[in-house]
Design a protein around this motif. Structure first.
Motif, PDB file in Angstrom:
ATOM      1  N   PRO A 141       0.821  -1.213   0.000  1.00 13.66           N
ATOM      2  CA  PRO A 141       0.000   0.000   0.000  1.00 13.66           C
ATOM      3  C   PRO A 141       0.852   1.260   0.000  1.00 13.66           C
ATOM      4  N   LEU A 142       0.294   2.337  -0.564  1.00 18.01           N
ATOM      5  CA  LEU A 142       0.962   3.630  -0.502  1.00 18.01           C
ATOM      6  C   LEU A 142       0.964   4.128   0.943  1.00 18.01           C
ATOM      7  N   PRO A 143       2.006   4.868   1.347  1.00 17.94           N
ATOM      8  CA  PRO A 143       2.073   5.383   2.722  1.00 17.94           C
ATOM      9  C   PRO A 143       1.190   6.606   2.903  1.00 17.94           C
ATOM     10  N   LEU A 144      -0.090   6.401   3.036  1.00 17.61           N
ATOM     11  CA  LEU A 144      -1.036   7.509   3.078  1.00 17.61           C
ATOM     12  C   LEU A 144      -1.048   8.236   4.420  1.00 17.61           C
ATOM     13  N   PRO A 147       1.481  13.157   4.874  1.00 17.33           N
ATOM     14  CA  PRO A 147       0.710  14.138   4.108  1.00 17.33           C
ATOM     15  C   PRO A 147       1.448  14.716   2.904  1.00 17.33           C
ATOM     16  N   GLY A 148       2.685  14.273   2.667  1.00 14.97           N
ATOM     17  CA  GLY A 148       3.470  14.837   1.578  1.00 14.97           C
ATOM     18  C   GLY A 148       3.000  14.392   0.211  1.00 14.97           C
ATOM     19  N   LEU A 149       3.649  14.944  -0.812  1.00 14.18           N
ATOM     20  CA  LEU A 149       3.291  14.702  -2.213  1.00 14.18           C
ATOM     21  C   LEU A 149       3.649  13.281  -2.634  1.00 14.18           C
ATOM     22  N   ILE A 150       2.731  12.611  -3.334  1.00 15.38           N
ATOM     23  CA  ILE A 150       2.971  11.289  -3.912  1.00 15.38           C
ATOM     24  C   ILE A 150       3.202  11.445  -5.404  1.00 15.38           C
ATOM     25  N   ALA A 228       7.068  12.875  -1.058  1.00 16.46           N
ATOM     26  CA  ALA A 228       7.153  12.051   0.145  1.00 16.46           C
ATOM     27  C   ALA A 228       7.310  10.581  -0.222  1.00 16.46           C
ATOM     28  N   PHE A 229       6.843  10.227  -1.426  1.00 14.02           N
ATOM     29  CA  PHE A 229       6.885   8.838  -1.874  1.00 14.02           C
ATOM     30  C   PHE A 229       6.742   8.823  -3.390  1.00 14.02           C
ATOM     31  N   GLN A 291      12.228  -1.692   4.804  1.00  9.22           N
ATOM     32  CA  GLN A 291      10.884  -1.282   5.188  1.00  9.22           C
ATOM     33  C   GLN A 291      10.328  -2.184   6.287  1.00  9.22           C
ATOM     34  N   ASP A 292      10.653  -3.467   6.237  1.00  8.53           N
ATOM     35  CA  ASP A 292      10.170  -4.382   7.265  1.00  8.53           C
ATOM     36  C   ASP A 292      10.751  -4.053   8.638  1.00  8.53           C
TER      37      ASP A 292
END
Length: 294
Positions: A141-144, A147-150, A228-229, A291-292
């Motif tokens: 999943p995207l890191p929602l 709050p930064g720009l995807i 941000a991602f 990430q894990d």
């Protein structure tokens, strides 16, 4: 023991949504309980010439490795062709999924008129495929929560995933997408609640030719802030170039990039991996381990 995620799929609808993309809807066993997430991948199994449906191996229990070994043991001329695709939409109430197929050749690759493309170009209601998957453990999943720009970037093979990601973005999300397609006729409306800016990159207008058009567009872009991602997919060489650009020239942390090479120029999925493919796999594995631990 867990049942294997293997079943036949039957075509219920075929639509040409652009000149080079077909949207095909399937029904089949297990689709009412299919686990779903944005950018959901699964394996489609295509019948060999002369077959009305793909031949599936029989493997006892829910052992995926034993099933795959039985799959490889099938005679080559009878073994289904297996390709990875994105679930564009899922309707659990009606037990259906929708998959978008790119029909045009990948501007000079060996994938031109491959078995999946040939099947999709002539698909009719009642035709039969099979699926293996999906498996929820592969969801990314995207890191929602940030709050930064995807940033989303890819070619037309990534467009179904980008479409599903856009639909899943909440109203509070901010995103920007660069999507490379053959020409203006291949643009599609993307539904989203988010603040999403979409930039279409047309290969027929790319200065100096189509190769590198997506990378050139992203490199020339003025972003309002550091992403941000970043989510990248499409031709493997282009994806690697985009990732290197974001890390080396934009200063983006490699751990904040999700990247996948969907296809390879001048090579098909049946060809052996190149050294660059192996390097990409190692990079993805290393990123997953980091990430894990975080």
């Amino acid at each position: 023991m867990t049942a294997l995620p293997v079943a036949h799929l039957h075509v219920t609808d075929v639509r040409r949504i652009t000149p080079r993309m077909a949207r095909i809807t399937f029904t089949g066993d297990g689709l009412d309980a299919l686990p779903t997430w944005p950018d959901q991948q699964l394996k489609l199994l295509f019948p060999r010439p002369g077959q009305r449906a793909p031949r599936l191996p029989e493997a006892p229990g829910g052992d995926g490795m034993r099933w795959y070994q039985a799959f490889l043991a099938l005679p080559e001329d009878e073994r289904p062709v297996m390709r990875s695709y994105t679930v564009r939409a899922h309707d659990p109430q009606r037990g259906r999924i929708t998959v978008d197929f790119v029909l045009h050749d990948h501007h000079g690759s060996a994938n031109e008129a491959g078995p999946a493309t040939r099947w999709a170009a002539t698909a009719r209601v009642g035709d039969t495929l099979a699926r293996y998957g999906p498996a929820a453990e592969y969801a990314r999943p995207l890191p929602l929560d940030d709050p930064g720009l995807i940033l989303l970037a890819g070619d037309e093979t990534a467009l179904p995933a980008i479409g599903s990601l856009a639909e899943a973005l909440p109203a509070t999300a901010r995103a920007v997408a660069w999507i490379e397609v053959a020409d203006g006729a291949e643009e599609q409306p993307l539904s989203t609640r988010a603040d999403l800016a979409v930039h279409w990159v047309h290969r027929d207008r790319a200065p100096g030719g189509a190769d590198g058009a997506l990378l050139a567009a992203v490199r020339a872009a003025r972003l309002p802030e550091e992403p941000a991602f970043a989510w990248l997919a499409g031709e493997a060489g282009a994806v690697r170039g985009l990732r290197r650009h974001l890390i080396a020239e934009r200063g983006l942390d490699a751990r904040r990039i999700d990247f996948t090479g969907y296809w390879r120029r001048r090579l098909s999925q049946d060809d052996a991996p190149t050294e660059e493919d192996l390097a990409e796999a190692r990079e993805r594995a290393a990123a997953a381990r980091v990430q894990d631990k975080s």
